[in-house]
Write a protein that holds these residues in place. Structure first.
Motif, short mmCIF file in Angstrom:
data_model
loop_
_atom_site.label_atom_id
_atom_site.label_comp_id
_atom_site.label_asym_id
_atom_site.label_seq_id
_atom_site.Cartn_x
_atom_site.Cartn_y
_atom_site.Cartn_z
N THR A 184 -5.86 2.17 11.28
CA THR A 184 -6.05 1.07 10.47
C THR A 184 -7.09 -0.27 10.84
OG1 THR A 184 -3.83 1.65 9.83
CG2 THR A 184 -4.54 -0.40 8.95
N GLN A 214 -6.64 0.85 0.94
CA GLN A 214 -6.85 1.85 0.15
C GLN A 214 -8.06 2.61 0.14
OE1 GLN A 214 -6.31 -0.02 -3.97
NE2 GLN A 214 -4.18 0.04 -3.54
N ASN A 263 0.87 -1.19 0.06
CA ASN A 263 0.12 0.03 0.10
C ASN A 263 0.77 1.33 -0.01
OD1 ASN A 263 -2.63 1.18 0.10
ND2 ASN A 263 -2.40 1.84 2.12
N ARG A 264 2.23 1.07 0.18
CA ARG A 264 3.02 2.09 0.13
C ARG A 264 3.57 2.84 -1.12
NH1 ARG A 264 7.01 0.92 5.56
NH2 ARG A 264 5.46 0.97 6.94
N GLN A 312 -1.21 4.42 15.08
CA GLN A 312 -2.11 4.84 14.04
C GLN A 312 -2.35 3.59 13.53
OE1 GLN A 312 -0.08 7.33 11.19
NE2 GLN A 312 1.17 8.31 12.60
N PRO A 358 -9.14 6.82 4.55
CA PRO A 358 -8.69 8.30 4.23
C PRO A 358 -7.24 8.79 4.70
CG PRO A 358 -11.02 8.30 5.13
CD PRO A 358 -10.42 6.95 5.42
N ARG A 359 -6.55 9.23 3.80
CA ARG A 359 -4.92 9.48 4.26
C ARG A 359 -4.96 10.78 5.20
NH1 ARG A 359 -1.10 6.19 2.48
NH2 ARG A 359 -1.55 5.21 0.79
N GLU A 360 -6.12 11.53 5.31
CA GLU A 360 -6.13 12.76 6.21
C GLU A 360 -6.20 12.29 7.57
OE1 GLU A 360 -8.35 12.01 3.75
OE2 GLU A 360 -7.95 13.69 2.27
N TYR A 368 -4.37 9.59 8.68
CA TYR A 368 -2.78 9.48 9.19
C TYR A 368 -2.18 10.73 9.46
CZ TYR A 368 -3.98 4.43 7.84
OH TYR A 368 -4.30 3.45 7.69
N GLU A 369 -2.54 11.81 8.59
CA GLU A 369 -1.88 13.22 8.53
C GLU A 369 -2.35 13.75 9.90
OE1 GLU A 369 -3.05 14.97 5.15
OE2 GLU A 369 -2.14 13.72 3.77
#
Length: 309
Positions: free
Chosen positions: A221, A196, A112-113, A216, A199-201, A203-204
């Motif tokens: 996750t 996938q 996933n990276r 996290q 949401p990336r937000e 983690y940010e």
């Protein structure tokens, strides 16, 4: 005049009854009819027949089919070999589920990276899923022989490898590893699809708040992919209880009975020893075990599956 009035009234009632909702319901029933028929013919009917056979002593060679009531179930309770079979089944299922899900999740996180060559790695790990099970097992049988490829590689670094499939301490582990590598790609793809969708937000925001990667993983996750974890765990557990070809090709239940799982024991009783009635009883035991484990997982989903609590 009365007939002319009656006809429009009847037609009007028909139109009022045949509403859009009823048309949609009929369309829905027509769509699920093939699935219902397939389930009735290939799942429910065979299950009823197996339950019926478990109440009989069926000797195909002698051509006899005798009703014995609960005799097969009493034999099940008195079978001295059954505890060892259930223990081997439990060890195999536990090892397979833990290794498969852990490795699949780890591979999914790595892929996933989005590093270079991700597509190639996905193909490599998923390709065993589409390979014939028997062909895959035969190849691994050659690799795990005393003079096979695995021990050949170990001899290069000065290690004298064991006879993996003939040692009681290594046979079960070898079979588990073969099965893990065969199906880990399927769970990996499912986990990757779930990851996938996170949401990336989130983690940010967690990084800004100072959350470590492990925190996290635990707080973001795992909760968000928990529905996929539930799905893969049910699929993997049920699959682990139905394993047969790997045992038959690699170890034939040996050495001794160390790798004789319940499905293979069922096969032996029914088709090697021609005890079809007792084999059907073992099949009913397997059905009950799978049903109970599935119900337990489904009931416990509210405690840890996100969106369910």
């Amino acid at each position: 005049m009365s007939r002319l009035r009656e006809q429009p009234t009847t037609a009007g009632r028909a139109r009022r009854w045949w509403t859009a909702r009823r048309r949609d319901q009929l369309a829905g029933y027509l769509f699920i009819t093939p699935q219902i028929l397939g389930t009735a013919l290939f799942v429910i009917a065979p299950l009823v027949m197996v339950a019926w056979y478990s109440l009989h002593e069926w000797n195909v060679l002698a051509g006899s089919f005798e009703f014995v009531g609960d005799a097969n179930y009493r034999q099940l309770l008195d079978d001295p070999g059954l505890p060892g079979v259930l223990a081997a089944t439990g060890v195999f299922s536990l090892g397979l589920v833990v290794l498969n899900l852990s490795l699949a999740l780890w591979l999914a996180i790595m892929l996933n990276r989005r590093f270079a060559g991700t597509t190639v790695f996905r193909t490599v790990f998923f390709s065993p899923v589409v390979v014939s099970l028997v062909a895959w097992t035969i190849v691994w049988g050659f690799l795990l022989q005393n003079d096979g490829g695995i021990n050949g590689l170990l001899s290069v670094i000065g290690v004298d490898g064991p006879n993996w499939l003939r040692g009681e301490a290594t046979a079960m582990g070898a079979v588990v590893v073969v099965q893990v590598f065969k199906n880990v790609g399927l769970n990996m793809v499912l986990f990757l699809a779930a990851l996938q969708g996170v949401p990336r937000e989130l983690y940010e925001a967690a990084s800004i708040d100072g959350a470590s990667p492990w925190r996290q993983f635990r707080r973001i996750t795992v909760p968000l992919i928990s529905p996929t974890i539930l799905l893969t765990s049910i699929i993997t557990i049920v699959g682990s209880l139905q394993v047969f070809a790997q045992i038959d090709v690699l170890t034939q239940g040996g050495p001794g009975t160390s790798t004789t799982v319940l499905v293979y024991y069922l096969y032996q009783q029914a088709f090697d020893f021609h005890h079809f009635g007792y084999g059907s009883t073992l099949a009913m035991l397997l059905f009950v075990i799978v049903l109970v484990l599935t119900i337990i997982q489904w009931r416990m989903r509210r405690r840890w599956v996100f969106h369910e609590n």
